[in-house]
Design a protein around this motif. Structure first.
Motif, PDB file in Angstrom:
ATOM      1  N   LYS A  41      -2.657  10.775   0.076  1.00 30.02           N
ATOM      2  CA  LYS A  41      -2.978  11.777   1.091  1.00 30.02           C
ATOM      3  C   LYS A  41      -3.924  11.164   2.299  1.00 30.02           C
ATOM      4  N   ASN A  42      -4.994  10.314   1.575  1.00 29.20           N
ATOM      5  CA  ASN A  42      -5.575   9.405   2.850  1.00 29.20           C
ATOM      6  C   ASN A  42      -4.631   8.585   3.632  1.00 29.20           C
ATOM      7  N   LEU A  43      -3.824   8.095   2.945  1.00 30.65           N
ATOM      8  CA  LEU A  43      -2.459   7.292   3.821  1.00 30.65           C
ATOM      9  C   LEU A  43      -2.103   8.087   4.566  1.00 30.65           C
ATOM     10  N   ILE A  44      -1.557   9.197   4.245  1.00 31.04           N
ATOM     11  CA  ILE A  44      -0.922   9.836   4.991  1.00 31.04           C
ATOM     12  C   ILE A  44      -1.335  10.177   6.276  1.00 31.04           C
ATOM     13  N   ASP A  45      -2.722  10.666   6.116  1.00 32.91           N
ATOM     14  CA  ASP A  45      -3.504  11.013   7.387  1.00 32.91           C
ATOM     15  C   ASP A  45      -3.978   9.908   8.425  1.00 32.91           C
ATOM     16  N   LEU A  46      -3.968   8.534   7.790  1.00 35.61           N
ATOM     17  CA  LEU A  46      -4.312   7.373   8.641  1.00 35.61           C
ATOM     18  C   LEU A  46      -2.850   6.945   9.099  1.00 35.61           C
ATOM     19  N   GLY A  47      -1.797   7.530   8.787  1.00 30.19           N
ATOM     20  CA  GLY A  47      -0.524   6.920   9.365  1.00 30.19           C
ATOM     21  C   GLY A  47      -0.257   5.508   8.797  1.00 30.19           C
ATOM     22  N   PHE A  48      -0.596   5.284   7.655  1.00 28.29           N
ATOM     23  CA  PHE A  48      -0.310   4.067   7.064  1.00 28.29           C
ATOM     24  C   PHE A  48       0.380   4.094   5.763  1.00 28.29           C
ATOM     25  N   THR A  49       1.159   3.029   5.541  1.00 28.38           N
ATOM     26  CA  THR A  49       1.958   3.078   4.231  1.00 28.38           C
ATOM     27  C   THR A  49       1.851   1.911   3.516  1.00 28.38           C
ATOM     28  N   ILE A  50       2.035   2.175   2.198  1.00 31.44           N
ATOM     29  CA  ILE A  50       1.869   1.160   1.208  1.00 31.44           C
ATOM     30  C   ILE A  50       3.476   0.858   0.484  1.00 31.44           C
ATOM     31  N   SER A  51       3.878  -0.436   1.047  1.00 31.83           N
ATOM     32  CA  SER A  51       5.354  -0.688   0.644  1.00 31.83           C
ATOM     33  C   SER A  51       5.566  -1.466  -0.621  1.00 31.83           C
ATOM     34  N   SER A  52       4.386  -2.094  -1.130  1.00 34.02           N
ATOM     35  CA  SER A  52       4.464  -2.799  -2.231  1.00 34.02           C
ATOM     36  C   SER A  52       2.927  -2.961  -3.090  1.00 34.02           C
ATOM     37  N   GLY A  53       2.739  -3.297  -4.114  1.00 37.54           N
ATOM     38  CA  GLY A  53       1.679  -3.330  -4.883  1.00 37.54           C
ATOM     39  C   GLY A  53       1.872  -4.564  -5.771  1.00 37.54           C
ATOM     40  N   HIS A  54       0.532  -5.411  -6.066  1.00 38.83           N
ATOM     41  CA  HIS A  54       0.573  -6.402  -6.977  1.00 38.83           C
ATOM     42  C   HIS A  54      -0.226  -5.727  -8.122  1.00 38.83           C
ATOM     43  N   TYR A  55       0.337  -5.862  -9.373  1.00 37.25           N
ATOM     44  CA  TYR A  55      -0.054  -5.271 -10.515  1.00 37.25           C
ATOM     45  C   TYR A  55      -0.185  -6.607 -11.697  1.00 37.25           C
ATOM     46  N   ASP A  56      -1.408  -6.073 -12.509  1.00 33.00           N
ATOM     47  CA  ASP A  56      -1.856  -6.953 -13.410  1.00 33.00           C
ATOM     48  C   ASP A  56      -0.954  -7.047 -14.880  1.00 33.00           C
ATOM     49  N   PHE A  57       0.144  -7.921 -14.597  1.00 32.26           N
ATOM     50  CA  PHE A  57       1.006  -8.128 -15.603  1.00 32.26           C
ATOM     51  C   PHE A  57       0.687  -9.308 -16.479  1.00 32.26           C
ATOM     52  N   SER A  58       0.145 -10.283 -15.717  1.00 31.95           N
ATOM     53  CA  SER A  58      -0.266 -11.578 -16.318  1.00 31.95           C
ATOM     54  C   SER A  58      -1.263 -11.427 -17.499  1.00 31.95           C
ATOM     55  N   SER A  59      -2.045 -10.402 -17.565  1.00 32.85           N
ATOM     56  CA  SER A  59      -3.058 -10.290 -18.600  1.00 32.85           C
ATOM     57  C   SER A  59      -2.628  -9.717 -20.051  1.00 32.85           C
ATOM     58  N   ARG A  60      -1.345  -9.178 -19.792  1.00 37.57           N
ATOM     59  CA  ARG A  60      -0.575  -8.593 -20.723  1.00 37.57           C
ATOM     60  C   ARG A  60       0.540  -9.691 -21.351  1.00 37.57           C
ATOM     61  N   PHE A  61       0.453 -10.724 -20.964  1.00 37.68           N
ATOM     62  CA  PHE A  61       1.619 -11.626 -21.091  1.00 37.68           C
ATOM     63  C   PHE A  61       1.814 -11.744 -22.572  1.00 37.68           C
TER      64      PHE A  61
END
Length: 299
Positions: A88-108
């Motif tokens: 909701k905050n992103l929409i209000d700011l007119g800002f998009t998130i196209s990708s995310g870095h996620y913590d897979f390595s700690s679960r290797f």
């Protein structure tokens, strides 16, 4: 609702003392093809203080899109904010998130069912913020040998299938260690050969390719059509080869971006992991100014 500081206080806290550096419209290209993106890890100190005000300031500089990090899957939060509330905050700011870095390595080394569960959490969070890509960003030092790179490719294919079946897309982000020679073998070659291009896309960190690969960004893209859908764009200090603000470093981005094949590109993110001339927020201000004036015309 997440409590925010006042803009004046926030700018003081994060090292930007005034808004006089916000860019005039005159430096904008007429019709950029891609949104100007920011890897929010660049301003992780400011994001820790106030993520919404940090993104608001980045938006005022002309950044329209971002790549996130630090998702808490068990609590479904980004920066301590529930994913739907964050959106909701992103929409209000007119800002998009196209990708995310996620913590897979700690679960290797965890059982695959644990990794599957975390991937499902990442999928839920990504859907809630309308983010297209889930990206594997890092491999811990203890796993950077040839046998583990082979294990990694199997995990990437498995996650890629899981993410693709959810309607999202999956990518792998490189650093320098993938280009280290292990008696004639390199981790990145194993990743390229062992992963399914339809399930595992690639996010090229141009700094690390220039820093450590024997091949140029253009060569890698030409040799692997359809794979490099995202780029990280950051400059290299002329003396130390550490990170640098855009335009202050040694990478000839004018030549690189004006000549490189962009057919597969979907998103790019300006980034600086550290070594700031003044502060992280001043860095994204200076980099935005240089990028808009000199480089955005090529994208």
């Amino acid at each position: 609702m997440f409590n925010t500081t006042t803009r004046r206080t926030f700018l003081k806290q994060t090292g930007v003392l005034s808004v006089s550096s916000i860019l005039p419209l005159s430096v904008l290209p007429l019709d950029p093809r891609f949104k100007m993106g920011l890897q929010l890890f660049t301003i992780r100190d400011a994001m820790a203080k106030d993520p919404i005000e940090s993104i608001k300031y980045a938006r005022s500089l002309g950044y329209e899109d971002g790549e996130i990090y630090g998702y808490d899957g068990d609590n479904d939060t980004y920066y301590g904010i529930k994913s739907k509330e964050f959106n909701k905050n992103l929409i209000d700011l007119g800002f998009t998130i196209s990708s995310g870095h996620y913590d897979f390595s700690s679960r290797f080394n965890e059982p695959m069912e644990n990794l599957d569960r975390y991937v499902d959490q990442c999928i839920e969070g990504s859907h809630n913020i309308d983010s297209k890509y889930i990206t594997w960003p890092w491999l811990a030092p203890e796993f950077r040998d040839i046998e583990n790179f082979k294990i990694l490719t199997d995990k990437l294919n498995k996650i890629g299938e899981q993410v693709t079946n959810s309607g999202l897309e999956f990518a792998y982000h490189n650093h320098d260690f993938e280009f280290t020679d292990h008696n004639g073998e390199k981790g990145y070659d194993i990743i390229l050969a062992g992963t399914d291009p339809s399930l595992v896309k690639l996010q090229m960190d141009m700094y690390w390719v220039e820093h450590s690969s024997s091949k140029s960004p253009s060569e890698l893209i030409t040799e692997n059509p359809g794979r490099f859908v995202m780029w990280h764009i950051k400059d290299m200090d002329k003396v130390t080869r550490d990170y640098s603000e855009m335009g202050n470093g040694s990478i000839d981005y004018k030549t690189l971006l004006s000549t490189i094949d962009k057919e597969d590109l979907q998103y790019y993110y300006i980034e600086q992991g550290g070594n700031f001339a003044e502060s992280s927020m001043k860095s994204i201000t200076d980099s935005a100014e240089y990028f808009k004036k000199n480089l955005q015309r090529y994208l």
